[in-house]
Design a protein around this motif. Structure first.
Motif, short mmCIF file in Angstrom:
data_model
loop_
_atom_site.label_atom_id
_atom_site.label_comp_id
_atom_site.label_asym_id
_atom_site.label_seq_id
_atom_site.Cartn_x
_atom_site.Cartn_y
_atom_site.Cartn_z
N THR A 82 3.48 1.26 2.72
CA THR A 82 4.61 0.29 2.56
C THR A 82 5.99 1.02 2.71
O THR A 82 6.05 2.02 1.55
N THR A 101 0.71 -1.20 -0.13
CA THR A 101 -0.05 0.07 -0.21
C THR A 101 0.92 1.19 0.00
O THR A 101 2.03 1.17 0.14
N GLN A 102 0.36 2.44 0.20
CA GLN A 102 1.16 3.90 0.06
C GLN A 102 1.73 3.67 1.48
O GLN A 102 2.91 4.47 1.50
#
Length: 304
Positions: A174, A171-172
């Protein structure tokens, strides 16, 4: 305990040109005195992983070691009876000592510690290999990120040469720490897959996994390994067990030790890791890994 006649025929090798098959522990010859100043007996012969198994003193059926090197190599002692694998593992001779042959199951993982090299040289998220532990320790887990490091296909128990590396669940949110953690986790998960196959073949549930090799010094990895396997992980004080096993075999041949029982006391524990994660958390992690592995295999199989 002899050369395979059918293989010799396939490769066109006359049996007469091959050396005699000998045991793993006996005096085969001596070095010339001109080389070392004395004549030294050559008395221990073993394959890489067989030597590590003996060095770890896995001398009883059901004892297992895993070597965490560039790849990972697991062996289980199966005693005096060879077990034919139904789960895509190798059946091999462990050693022959004092006229007694012991057998083993073996499973190979192509990408083990070398996934850390990829983080360093490929992604550049660490400067040196030793940085991966502290980076991965910055997060409690990979936050749903899974790395299947099938950079050269998948080894045991999948044996899929066409599989390729797969990174899923990002995801963003990460970050580098999550990817580092997923990379370390992948070593433990692949080990879990091989051990599961071994236990199924042997009909044995192990009580302990003995570990060696360069990557076993990583405490984050070893603790997660224990958690995922739900079993004790034991790291010895001497982790270069391949050379140690060859030395033990030579020592037995020349009478430095009288029996394998004399060597048992040489194995010394450095650190023991016990399972700590709740079962439901482990089940969630394992289910995610299995999904990621299916994705990597699915990518390989879905070729035009």
């Amino acid at each position: 305990m002899q050369w395979d006649a059918s293989l010799l025929d396939i490769f066109g090798i006359p049996a007469s040109m091959l050396p005699a098959v000998k045991s793993s522990s006996e005096i085969y010859g001596h070095t010339h005195v001109a080389h070392l100043g004395v004549s030294v007996p050559i008395a221990g012969v073993a394959g890489d992983q067989q030597a590590a198994l003996f060095g770890q003193q896995c001398t009883l059926p059901g004892m297992v070691k895993n070597t965490y090197g560039t790849g990972c190599f697991m062996m289980m002692n199966t005693g005096d009876t060879p077990i034919a694998s139904h789960n895509q593992l190798l059946t091999t001779i462990a050693w022959q000592v004092g006229g007694k042959v012991q057998y083993a199951l073996e499973g190979s993982i192509f990408i083990g510690g070398s996934v850390v090299k990829w983080l360093r040289d490929g992604l550049g998220i660490i400067k040196q290999s030793g940085d991966v532990g502290p980076l991965a320790a910055q997060v409690t887990d990979s936050d749903g990120v899974y790395l299947v490091p099938a950079f050269a296909g998948l080894g045991a128990p999948h044996w899929n040469a066409h599989a390729r590396g797969t990174l899923v669940g990002m995801t963003q949110g990460t970050g580098a720490a999550h990817i580092a953690r997923a990379a370390l986790d992948s070593i433990a998960f692949q080990t879990m897959d091989v051990l599961g196959a071994m236990q199924a073949d042997a009909g044995i549930t192990i009580a302990e996994l003995r570990v060696d090799g360069g990557a076993c010094v990583n405490n984050v990895l070893m603790q997660f390994q224990s958690d995922i396997l739900r079993t004790r992980v034991a790291r010895p004080k001497i982790t270069e067990t391949t050379a140690l096993g060859a030395a033990y075999l030579a020592g037995l041949a020349v009478g430095y030790w009288q029996s394998t029982d004399d060597i048992q006391g040489q194995w010394q524990l450095d650190t023991r890791f016990e399972p700590a994660l709740p079962q439901e958390v482990v089940d969630r992690y394992v289910a995610g890994w299995q999904r990621a592995t299916r994705a990597a295999i699915g990518w390989a199989n879905d070729q035009a």
